[in-house]
Write an enzyme that holds these catalytic residues in place. Structure first.
Site, short mmCIF file in Angstrom:
data_model
loop_
_atom_site.label_atom_id
_atom_site.label_comp_id
_atom_site.label_asym_id
_atom_site.label_seq_id
_atom_site.Cartn_x
_atom_site.Cartn_y
_atom_site.Cartn_z
CG HIS B 229 -29.16 121.53 -53.44
ND1 HIS B 229 -28.03 120.98 -52.89
CD2 HIS B 229 -29.94 120.50 -53.85
CE1 HIS B 229 -28.14 119.65 -52.97
NE2 HIS B 229 -29.28 119.34 -53.55
NE ARG B 273 -32.66 118.98 -51.85
CZ ARG B 273 -32.89 118.71 -53.13
NH1 ARG B 273 -33.54 119.58 -53.89
NH2 ARG B 273 -32.46 117.58 -53.66
#
Ligand SMILES: Cc1cc2nc3c(=O)[nH]c(=O)nc-3n(C[C@H](O)[C@H](O)[C@H](O)COP(=O)(O)OP(=O)(O)OC[C@H]3O[C@@H](n4cnc5c(N)ncnc54)[C@H](O)[C@@H]3O)c2cc1C
Ligand code: SF4
Ligand code: SF4
Ligand code: FES
Lengths: 317, 560
Positions: B229, B273
């Protein structure tokens, strides 16, 4: 940074199952939380130390315990904020719940109380095809209560639960408020009836402990007070709690202070012999301590200001 | 011994959704969870849940396309179509159950933007959407009175002749081991984040379900696809939700530049992401980072909005980075977050073992392929949790409990645990082995990978397994023996790590989260397929492939 974690331990499987204190000296960095310290012990020093923890970010509600006598979440409490003189931190299990082992307590009582408030949405009528329409302001307001992570810190330190296991307690009452204040819920009447019973909203002594220890700003006491208003608005004016609140308000509005001799009489009723007899020991004790209220009640000299406050509040409502 | 029609393992969103649905269809359902349901890791989801609601002009096919492109074309399009088509009704049923959701001016559900999507279609409850959903599902489980074995730990599955008949479970409070017999078992045990150090995942995310299925011969798929992330805190790996970027946050390098203008000129900070994480890592590697981080800046959003929509994130910054986002940008970096892969299932959650289902992060349908879009995981847990519950409740109507299942399965586990507890000296506690595993994985299987690094990881894993064989447990007691639990979890994690490394070594291209510096290009002609790892009869890992299902979207060059 060197700290000494002084942990209250308890092992039910040992020959002598009594709680005892054990000190662990650990080297942690400046930002370390109480949980970091305990994990370090568990992973590197003494694997037998039992505690619950999971998220490490104050969202799962697992790690409530008492540090230096007050309930906190171990994962959002920095060690530097709680070290006592000599680098020691006292760590104990949460209160008001039975011990299982070390820092692990029985949460059964917590869940039983939550279950008792029927914590699910009870709408009436047909479900809409799409979502229920509800004002965002109401939802944002509810979010403040729904932020409760069921950590039990408030239950641990609630002063009433300590003496009265029957009290629903701060977390369950806050949960109940969440439904009463939800515009989609149609069970207010039965919910408020229940909350008016013994163990409900009137049993809180407003000690503020739950507000102080809640890590999520849920303000359980504030919610209980809102529930009291709703209980009265729903027509429940007959309980001692409600009558106490009404008499209290009436007196302050009238004279700017509470008439402590009249208050119990107006709450319980002049001819309520049972409750009046119960008050005799209190009366005797206050007489002996020199704290008997004056027989002649007098008005507060700043009465006009008090009245202003009442007007202001009533305008706002 | 206990009997139930359906045993759901896990009380996160996937597990409770499955149990709720199956119970509504009349099956006798029980849930087992190693933590109280509301402690499950689903509560950590901050940002939101995606759905294309057609009554406000969104189109499920747009959502599907964004998901497929996000997956770098490794997602199976039939499964993605199902997920996106059923998303709207799923979100609405959660609202009906009691989830509050932020609203628009008309009092209808409001949306925020999330990465990798051209439409704002993420529904949310402030910045604790996962908690709000989880608590409401738990309320429904309380309402229907389903049996929940709270704080019970699953030790093994009972599988005979390719059929699953239940599980062996330890009651943590008493240490007693029981067999639970069931006509169907649904694994909903969540992710495996703790295999990496640091990770945004909770300490309970140890891949138990994947390891249990793997152990019994069910294939794990797409395991090389591990999501990093873009915005995690350096101190402890904690996540700052994509909601921050959804609400307009900038990413800045040490020179104060919004560097995403270089890498994703259209979507900027809201690219997928994998793309954002790679960009950040490149900035850091090329010397434009600050202490191994770049900066997340929300100051221009203003204190009022931050408090209304990002309050928890603000608090995380204050607690763990000593930074108040209202006044200063927060240093962040890519951090391990999510496992796209998992137990291979069909669109009804069924694995290749009869009677064994999987749903949620532990499963791989595959809807996320090489890279999951933010806010698609909560959706995945609910849609496929429900479908698994539904399918299983139909199947158990015509299935009987097997009489061959006796307490002997529990006895076998009791002996195994006792052997572990009896070990004294010669070995070490689980803690250091777990840390070494996590650091090896984070070094060699992170945002950028190469052959040599991955081989080193495999080598190190062998050493860790040898150490694990001699691991000792300090706590010899029966009551709430967390020391024993953590040690067992470490065993599961080592198996998961093996599948991740083998999958990653197998994939000889770069796709989605799997980016190899030694093979930087995507290679559709050879690798537009899933990699499956399963144990053969001798317990050795075996690699097979499966084609990606393509319905209407042909693979294209991916740019944002
Ligand atoms: C910090 C963070 C933020 C996120 N934000 C988002 C977001 O905004 N939007 C989004 O879509 N996704 C988000 N995700 C991802 C998403 O939250 C998870 O993928 C999802 O919630 C997983 O749900 P689950 O039901 O599969 O598993 P979990 O919720 O992890 O539940 C697993 C359950 O299995 C049980 N269990 C596991 N092993 C055992 C065992 N051996 N015995 C018994 N029980 C066991 C556990 O007790 C638990 O109840 C986020 C993830 C993280 C880490
Ligand atoms: S304010 Fe009321 S509910 Fe809160 S701790 Fe005190 S007595 Fe308990
Ligand atoms: S009200 Fe606060 S202290 Fe009490 S359980 Fe909820 S979060 Fe914890
Ligand atoms: S570990 Fe989850 S609240 Fe502290």
């Amino acid at each position: 940074m060197q700290v000494t974690l002084n942990v209250r331990r308890y092992d039910p499987d040992s020959d002598q199952p009594v709680p005892y204190d054990q000190e662990y000296s650990v080297d942690v960095d400046e930002n370390a939380t109480v949980l970091d310290g305990l994990i370090k012990v568990r992973e590197e020093v003494d694997g037998s130390l039992a505690l619950r923890c999971s998220c490490r970010s104050a969202i799962c509600g697992s790690c409530s315990m008492r540090v230096n006598g007050q309930a906190i979440l171990a994962c959002n409490t920095k060690l530097t904020d709680v070290v006592l003189e000599g680098g020691r931190v006292d760590i104990e299990p949460a209160g008001n719940m039975g011990l299982i082992k070390d820092l692990v307590v029985e949460f059964d009582i917590f869940w039983d109380k939550v279950r008792a408030v029927e914590p699910w949405l009870q709408p009436e009528g047909e479900e809409p095809e799409s979502e229920y329409i509800a004002p965002n302001d109401d939802m944002v307001h509810l979010a403040g209560v729904m932020g409760c992570i069921m950590c039990g810190a408030c239950v641990s330190d609630c002063t009433v639960l300590e003496v009265d296991r029957n009290f629903l307690g701060p977390a369950a009452l806050a949960k109940s408020y969440r439904f009463v204040a939800d515009p989609r819920d149609d069970a207010d009447e039965s919910r408020l009836d229940e909350l008016n019973e013994s163990g409900g909203v009137w049993d809180c002594t407003r000690c503020m402990m739950c507000v102080e220890v809640c890590p999520k700003g849920v303000d359980p006491m504030g919610r209980i007070m809102s529930l009291r208003e709703k209980v009265i608005d729903a027509g429940h004016t007959e309980t001692y709690g409600a009558r106490h609140a009404e008499a209290f308000t009436r007196m302050v509005r009238h004279s700017g202070r509470v008439d402590e001799l009249q208050l119990p009489i107006q709450t319980f009723g002049m001819f309520n012999v049972k409750e009046m007899i119960k008050l005799i020991p209190v009366g005797v004790r206050s007489q002996l301590a020199g704290k008997r209220p004056p027989i002649m009640h007098q008005k507060n000299p700043g009465m006009s200001n008090v009245r202003c406050i009442f007007n202001r509040v009533e305008d706002k409502r | 011994m206990f009997d139930h029609d359906i045993l759901v393992i896990g009380a996160g969103l996937a597990g409770m959704r499955a149990a709720y649905t199956a119970s509504q269809s009349g099956a006798d359902v029980a849930i087992v969870s190693k933590v109280y349901p509301v402690r499950s890791h689903s509560n950590a989801a901050q940002g939101g849940i995606n759905a294309a609601l057609t009554d406000r002009g969104d189109d499920w096919e747009d959502h599907a396309y964004d998901t497929i492109k996000g997956s770098d074309y490794l997602g199976d399009q039939d499964a993605i179509e199902i997920m996106c088509r059923e998303a709207g009704s799923e979100v609405i049923s959660m609202e009906h159950m009691g989830v509050i959701f932020n609203r628009d001016e008309e009092g209808k559900l409001g949306v925020r933007s999330f990465g990798g999507q051209r439409q704002a279609r993420t529904f949310f409850v402030a910045d604790f959407t996962g908690q709000a959903l989880l608590h409401v599902l738990h309320e429904q489980i309380l309402k229907i009175g389903a049996r929940v074995y709270e704080e019970w730990f699953v030790l093994s599955l009972i599988v005979e002749d390719g059929e699953c008949h239940g599980a062996v479970v330890m009651e943590i409070r008493s240490g007693e081991v029981h067999a639970i017999r069931a006509k169907a078992v649904i694994l909903a045990t969540g992710g495996l984040g703790r295999v990496f150090e640091p990770s945004t995942n909770a300490l309970i995310c140890t891949g138990d379900g994947m390891a249990l299925a793997y152990e019994n011969g069910a294939p794990l798929m797409d395991m090389e696809m591990v999501q990093y992330h873009p915005t995690t805190l350096k101190a402890n790996g904690a996540l700052l939700s994509e909601a921050a970027r959804g609400e307009g946050a900038y990413l800045l390098n040490s020179e104060g530049d919004r560097f995403m203008q270089e890498y994703a000129p259209n979507m900027l900070e809201l690219a997928s992401r994998d793309v954002v994480s790679r960009s950040e890592q490149t900035e850091i590697n090329e010397g434009r980072g600050i202490d191994g981080c770049v900066l997340l800046d929300v100051r221009h959003i203003g204190e009022t909005l931050i408090n209304e929509k990002l309050s928890q994130i603000r608090q995380l910054g204050i607690d763990f980075a000593n930074v108040d986002m209202v006044h200063e940008p927060v240093p962040i970096r890519p951090g391990m977050h999510y496992q796209m892969g998992g137990i291979k299932t069909d669109v009804n959650g069924l694995t290749n073992i009869m009677g064994l289902y999987a749903a949620g992060e532990t499963a791989c349908v595959s809807v996320h392929g090489g890279n999951r879009l933010g806010a698609n995981s909560l959706l995945d847990t609910l849609v496929f949790g429900r479908r698994a519950g539904d399918h299983a409740s139909n199947v158990v109507r015509s299935r009987q409990h097997s009489d061959a299942i006796t307490d002997q399965y529990a006895e076998r586990e009791r002996n195994r645990l006792q052997e572990m507890l009896n070990r004294n000296g010669g070995g070490e506690l689980f803690g250091k082995i777990r840390l070494d595993l996590g650091e090896a994985m984070n070094t060699h299987l992170a945002v950028y990978r190469d052959q040599q690094g991955m081989e080193t990881a495999l080598e190190e894993l062998k050493g860790l397994k040898t150490r694990y064989d001699r691991v000792i447990v300090h706590d010899k007691g029966k009551t709430f023996n967390t020391n024993l639990i953590f040690t067992l979890e470490l065993g599961f994690m080592l198996d998961c790590a093996e599948a991740i490394i083998l999958g990653a070594l197998e994939r000889k291209e770069s796709r989605g989260a799997h980016t190899r510096t030694d093979m930087p290009d995507r290679d559709d002609s050879n690798w537009l397929k899933h990699i499956l790892i399963a144990k053969d009869e001798n317990g050795q890992p075996d690699v097979t492939y499966q084609d990606v299902t393509i319905t209407q979207w042909e693979p294209q060059v991916r740019s944002y």
